[in-house]
Design a protein around this motif. Structure first.
Motif, PDB file in Angstrom:
ATOM      1  N   LEU A   5       0.872  -1.164   0.000  1.00  0.00           N
ATOM      2  CA  LEU A   5       0.000   0.000   0.000  1.00  0.00           C
ATOM      3  C   LEU A   5       0.910   1.215   0.000  1.00  0.00           C
ATOM      4  O   LEU A   5       1.701   1.395   0.924  1.00  0.00           O
ATOM      5  CB  LEU A   5      -0.893  -0.001   1.250  1.00  0.00           C
ATOM      6  N   GLU A   6       0.801   2.045  -1.037  1.00  0.00           N
ATOM      7  CA  GLU A   6       1.728   3.172  -1.171  1.00  0.00           C
ATOM      8  C   GLU A   6       0.980   4.480  -1.388  1.00  0.00           C
ATOM      9  O   GLU A   6       0.046   4.553  -2.187  1.00  0.00           O
ATOM     10  CB  GLU A   6       2.694   2.932  -2.330  1.00  0.00           C
ATOM     11  N   ASN A   7       1.426   5.508  -0.661  1.00  0.00           N
ATOM     12  CA  ASN A   7       0.936   6.880  -0.831  1.00  0.00           C
ATOM     13  C   ASN A   7      -0.586   6.992  -0.777  1.00  0.00           C
ATOM     14  O   ASN A   7      -1.201   7.699  -1.565  1.00  0.00           O
ATOM     15  CB  ASN A   7       1.470   7.473  -2.141  1.00  0.00           C
ATOM     16  N   CYS A   8      -1.182   6.268   0.188  1.00  0.00           N
ATOM     17  CA  CYS A   8      -2.629   6.328   0.390  1.00  0.00           C
ATOM     18  C   CYS A   8      -2.936   7.362   1.470  1.00  0.00           C
ATOM     19  O   CYS A   8      -2.106   7.647   2.322  1.00  0.00           O
ATOM     20  CB  CYS A   8      -3.154   4.965   0.845  1.00  0.00           C
ATOM     21  N   SER A   9      -4.142   7.925   1.442  1.00  0.00           N
ATOM     22  CA  SER A   9      -4.493   8.899   2.476  1.00  0.00           C
ATOM     23  C   SER A   9      -5.991   8.906   2.748  1.00  0.00           C
ATOM     24  O   SER A   9      -6.793   8.515   1.899  1.00  0.00           O
ATOM     25  CB  SER A   9      -4.023  10.295   2.085  1.00  0.00           C
ATOM     26  N   THR A  10      -6.331   9.358   3.961  1.00  0.00           N
ATOM     27  CA  THR A  10      -7.727   9.511   4.363  1.00  0.00           C
ATOM     28  C   THR A  10      -7.814  10.651   5.375  1.00  0.00           C
ATOM     29  O   THR A  10      -6.843  10.939   6.077  1.00  0.00           O
ATOM     30  CB  THR A  10      -8.281   8.213   4.998  1.00  0.00           C
ATOM     31  N   VAL A  31       4.117  -7.635   3.950  1.00  0.00           N
ATOM     32  CA  VAL A  31       3.104  -6.598   3.805  1.00  0.00           C
ATOM     33  C   VAL A  31       3.820  -5.274   4.026  1.00  0.00           C
ATOM     34  O   VAL A  31       4.424  -5.060   5.076  1.00  0.00           O
ATOM     35  CB  VAL A  31       1.968  -6.772   4.836  1.00  0.00           C
ATOM     36  N   ARG A  32       3.783  -4.395   3.016  1.00  0.00           N
ATOM     37  CA  ARG A  32       4.508  -3.128   3.102  1.00  0.00           C
ATOM     38  C   ARG A  32       3.541  -1.960   2.931  1.00  0.00           C
ATOM     39  O   ARG A  32       2.773  -1.917   1.970  1.00  0.00           O
ATOM     40  CB  ARG A  32       5.598  -3.062   2.034  1.00  0.00           C
ATOM     41  N   ARG A  41      -6.283   8.697  13.372  1.00  0.00           N
ATOM     42  CA  ARG A  41      -5.388   7.672  13.920  1.00  0.00           C
ATOM     43  C   ARG A  41      -4.879   6.722  12.845  1.00  0.00           C
ATOM     44  O   ARG A  41      -5.555   6.484  11.855  1.00  0.00           O
ATOM     45  CB  ARG A  41      -6.129   6.844  14.974  1.00  0.00           C
ATOM     46  N   GLY A  42      -3.693   6.147  13.118  1.00  0.00           N
ATOM     47  CA  GLY A  42      -3.168   5.090  12.263  1.00  0.00           C
ATOM     48  C   GLY A  42      -2.802   5.542  10.877  1.00  0.00           C
ATOM     49  O   GLY A  42      -3.546   5.299   9.929  1.00  0.00           O
ATOM     50  N   GLY A  43      -1.642   6.181  10.752  1.00  0.00           N
ATOM     51  CA  GLY A  43      -1.211   6.675   9.444  1.00  0.00           C
ATOM     52  C   GLY A  43      -1.164   5.582   8.395  1.00  0.00           C
ATOM     53  O   GLY A  43      -1.565   5.778   7.253  1.00  0.00           O
ATOM     54  N   GLY A  44      -0.685   4.390   8.788  1.00  0.00           N
ATOM     55  CA  GLY A  44      -0.638   3.262   7.866  1.00  0.00           C
ATOM     56  C   GLY A  44      -1.813   2.327   8.029  1.00  0.00           C
ATOM     57  O   GLY A  44      -2.512   2.005   7.080  1.00  0.00           O
ATOM     58  N   LEU A  60       6.125  -0.750   7.914  1.00  0.00           N
ATOM     59  CA  LEU A  60       5.472   0.542   7.709  1.00  0.00           C
ATOM     60  C   LEU A  60       6.538   1.619   7.652  1.00  0.00           C
ATOM     61  O   LEU A  60       7.328   1.772   8.589  1.00  0.00           O
ATOM     62  CB  LEU A  60       4.476   0.831   8.833  1.00  0.00           C
ATOM     63  N   THR A  61       6.565   2.366   6.540  1.00  0.00           N
ATOM     64  CA  THR A  61       7.604   3.358   6.306  1.00  0.00           C
ATOM     65  C   THR A  61       6.990   4.714   5.965  1.00  0.00           C
ATOM     66  O   THR A  61       6.074   4.791   5.143  1.00  0.00           O
ATOM     67  CB  THR A  61       8.513   2.911   5.143  1.00  0.00           C
TER      68      THR A  61
END
Length: 198
Positions: A5-10, A31-32, A41-44, A60-61
């Motif tokens: 999962l890359e560069n996702c946002s909410t 799982v990356r 809450r929960g950036g990733g 998680l990076t």
């Protein structure tokens, strides 16, 4: 294959993934979660329960949350034997630069590795109520900072079983506990190690 999962946002919880119930990693494939952002809450990852299977791997990076849990936020988190959970460069506007979890259980030979994370409030690496490391489990936190308590870790209670290791290196807090702030109880079994450097 790898789940990425890359560069996702909410604007709410779980920039990469939000599970109202459980987020279960039942694969030994990596799982990356990278570069995800959450308005709360929960950036990733945000979930009621995060469960990683034996020998599972979650990384998680560079994840960011405006609230708690820069990388991950969960009511309860459990790592199966031999599994790994890694956080790199995560940031929380609240508590838990890498991770906020009310109850964290790290099973035998599993590792939580946190580096270069920051919390504006408490727990530069980890924030929570109860953290329990089983035999030979490792919690390694390096280069983290907190705007309040616990530069590396801020929890109510921490239990280390025989052979478990808590390592805190170059952790800084603006208030109490540069390396760690344990509000109520620290239980260290014979043969367990607590290492604090810088």
């Amino acid at each position: 294959g790898v789940l990425a999962l890359e560069n996702c946002s909410t604007g709410v919880d779980g920039g990469g993934a939000n599970a109202v119930g459980d987020f279960r990693v039942h694969t030994t494939e990596p799982v990356r979660v990278t570069g995800c952002h959450a308005g709360r809450r929960g950036g990733g990852i945000s979930a009621s329960v995060v469960d990683v299977v034996e020998h599972g791997e979650v990384v998680l990076t560079s994840c960011v949350a405006r609230g708690d849990g820069g990388g991950m936020s969960a009511d309860r988190s459990e790592l199966g034997a031999g599994s790994s959970l890694t956080f790199q460069g995560c940031h929380a506007g609240g508590n838990g630069g890498a991770m906020s979890s009310n109850a964290l259980r790290v099973r035998e030979n599993a590792t939580v590795d946190i580096s270069s994370c920051q919390a504006e409030a408490s727990g530069g690496g980890l924030f929570g109520m109860h953290a329990n490391l089983a035999a030979e489990a490792r919690l390694v936190i390096n280069d983290t900072s907190a705007g309040r308590d616990g530069g590396g870790i801020a929890v109510e209670e921490l239990t280390l079983a025989t052979g478990a290791e808590l390592s805190l290196g170059n952790c800084v807090a603006a208030a109490r506990g540069g390396g760690g702030y344990i509000a109520k109880a620290l239980e260290v079994s014979s043969g367990a190690a607590v290492i604090v450097a810088n």
